[in-house]
Design a protein around this motif. Structure first.
Motif, PDB file in Angstrom:
ATOM      1  N   ALA A 269      68.204  54.794  41.690  1.00 43.37           N
ATOM      2  CA  ALA A 269      68.060  53.845  40.580  1.00 43.37           C
ATOM      3  C   ALA A 269      68.239  54.550  39.241  1.00 43.37           C
ATOM      4  CB  ALA A 269      66.696  53.159  40.663  1.00 43.37           C
TER       5      ALA A 269
ATOM      6  N   GLU B 180      71.179  53.522  36.711  1.00 45.57           N
ATOM      7  CA  GLU B 180      70.724  52.878  35.473  1.00 45.57           C
ATOM      8  C   GLU B 180      70.892  53.785  34.263  1.00 45.57           C
ATOM      9  OE1 GLU B 180      69.723  49.806  35.076  1.00 45.57           O
ATOM     10  OE2 GLU B 180      69.578  49.190  37.179  1.00 45.57           O
TER      11      GLU B 180
ATOM     12  N   SER C  90      64.401  51.255  33.485  1.00 46.90           N
ATOM     13  CA  SER C  90      65.008  49.934  33.394  1.00 46.90           C
ATOM     14  C   SER C  90      63.939  48.858  33.491  1.00 46.90           C
ATOM     15  CB  SER C  90      66.038  49.745  34.514  1.00 46.90           C
ATOM     16  OG  SER C  90      66.527  48.417  34.544  1.00 46.90           O
TER      17      SER C  90
ATOM     18  N   LYS D 187      71.615  47.097  37.383  1.00 44.48           N
ATOM     19  CA  LYS D 187      72.772  47.914  37.767  1.00 44.48           C
ATOM     20  C   LYS D 187      72.584  48.510  39.157  1.00 44.48           C
ATOM     21  CE  LYS D 187      73.853  49.224  32.981  1.00 44.48           C
ATOM     22  NZ  LYS D 187      73.931  50.358  32.024  1.00 44.48           N
TER      23      LYS D 187
ATOM     24  N   PHE E  42      66.423  46.726  36.655  1.00 47.04           N
ATOM     25  CA  PHE E  42      67.208  47.492  37.636  1.00 47.04           C
ATOM     26  C   PHE E  42      68.447  46.718  38.106  1.00 47.04           C
ATOM     27  CE2 PHE E  42      63.053  49.318  37.570  1.00 47.04           C
ATOM     28  CZ  PHE E  42      63.296  50.675  37.633  1.00 47.04           C
TER      29      PHE E  42
END
Length: 365
Positions: A159, A163, A167, A172, A170
């Motif tokens: 993640a 990202e 974030s 993306k 999240f």
């Protein structure tokens, strides 16, 4: 094998193994670092990752809370960061003041796996500074308390890598999971392989217990957690423990911390970890009923309680110890990392209360 001073306090190791203890041991996530004035003094002189990469400095920082709270903490945790694995994989990670971690060139599409990542990571070359810091710190502790190592879990690291930092939603990273599930699994496996080697190296360097941080586990639905988190954290426990069993050695205790993943407690208690660390949203009775005594539990006081004043801290600690128990399968901790603006003296009240209340409850049981 490296020779280390004999251990004088093995309370946390006994608790993690499920043995009876005279009181519940205690340590604090992020106990070495940002809230301590002595740490901030060092940060004025050194960049965050410079400290991580300089064993002498990492040792100094790791020992700061052990020295400040002499006799009150039952473990030291090496000063490092979960994002050293993405760095070893070839990504640049910066620690930006008042913002946190930042990736100038995050992964944007699955093609970046092959163009941006080093998929043949030699952890001894790329992360040897962590091993050196562990060995140096273990020697410097002189057996006062055990030394903990740690890593970030694959989904959490993935993640961050997509990202480009923290974030709110999240979107993306989750786009990858839903749009590119097979490529996501490939990336998770690459991270897992490095994580396994890194943990094995940490233990060989002197870590006496290790923790895996799935900090963003609660961002996944139960179904997605089973698909994109559970298989990889399961692999880590299995492969690390089997490595030492194959070498005729007793594996060190391993802890899993999946913040926000209350729904996964039953599964987490069956994948080879000795301890499950709990955030503050999980009721102790529920956690005990679901895990059925298979594992040691750790946690779970709200870190913000340290802002509540001495009486609130004492009352909350007493309630927590009464709920979890004080003599078997429990390690006291916060439900997440200590916050940067906490008064170190509030931390002292927390630690002293754990000792005094824990001993009193054990006398009366």
């Amino acid at each position: 094998m490296i020779e280390f001073p004999p251990l004088k306090n093995d309370l946390i190791l006994r608790a993690a193994r499920g043995e009876k203890t005279e009181r519940a041991p205690v340590w604090i996530m992020r106990q070495a670092g940002r809230y301590l004035p002595e740490f901030r003094k060092e940060r004025e002189k050194h960049d965050f990752f410079t400290i991580c990469r300089t064993p002498k400095l990492a040792t100094l920082i790791t020992l700061q809370p052990i020295n400040r709270y002499d006799g009150l903490l039952d473990a030291a945790i090496i000063f490092s960061d979960i994002l050293v694995i993405p760095q070893a994989l070839g990504l640049i990670v910066e620690m930006v003041p008042n913002k946190g971690p930042h990736f100038p060139s995050p992964l944007e599409t699955p093609a970046d796996i092959d163009t941006k990542l080093n998929k043949n990571v030699d952890v001894y070359k790329e992360l040897g500074y962590v091993f050196d810091a562990l060995t140096m710190t273990r020697q410097a502790l002189e057996g006062r308390v055990p030394l903990l190592g740690f890593i970030g879990a694959p989904w959490t690291l993935m993640a961050y890598m997509i990202e480009g930092g923290g974030s709110n939603n999240f979107s993306k990273a989750k786009t990858w999971l839903f749009k590119y599930p097979e490529e996501s699994k490939r990336l998770l496996q690459i991270i897992t392989d490095v994580a396994v080697d890194f943990l094995i190296g940490q233990i060989k360097a002197g870590a006496q217990m290790v923790q895996v941080f799935e900090s963003w586990g609660g961002e996944l639905s139960p179904h997605d957690f089973k698909t994109f988190s559970l298989p990889y954290i399961s692999q880590i426990a299995d492969r690390v423990k089997n490595k030492f069993k194959d070498d005729g050695l007793i594996p060190v205790p391993m802890t899993i911390f999946c913040k926000g993943s209350w729904y996964a407690l039953e599964s987490l208690s069956d994948i080879g970890y000795d301890t499950i660390s709990l955030d503050w949203t999980i009721d102790p009775a529920y956690a005990k009923s679901v895990t059925k005594g298979k594992v040691t539990l750790q946690g779970n006081m709200d870190p913000c309680m340290l802002y509540g004043g001495d009486e609130a801290i004492r009352s909350t600690v007493k309630t927590m110890l009464e709920a979890f128990g004080t003599h078997e399968k429990y390690i006291v901790n916060l439900g997440h990392g200590i916050l940067p603006t906490v008064d170190p003296e509030a931390t002292r009240v927390f630690l002293e209360t754990v000792h005094s209340v824990g001993l009193d409850l054990n006398k009366n049981r």
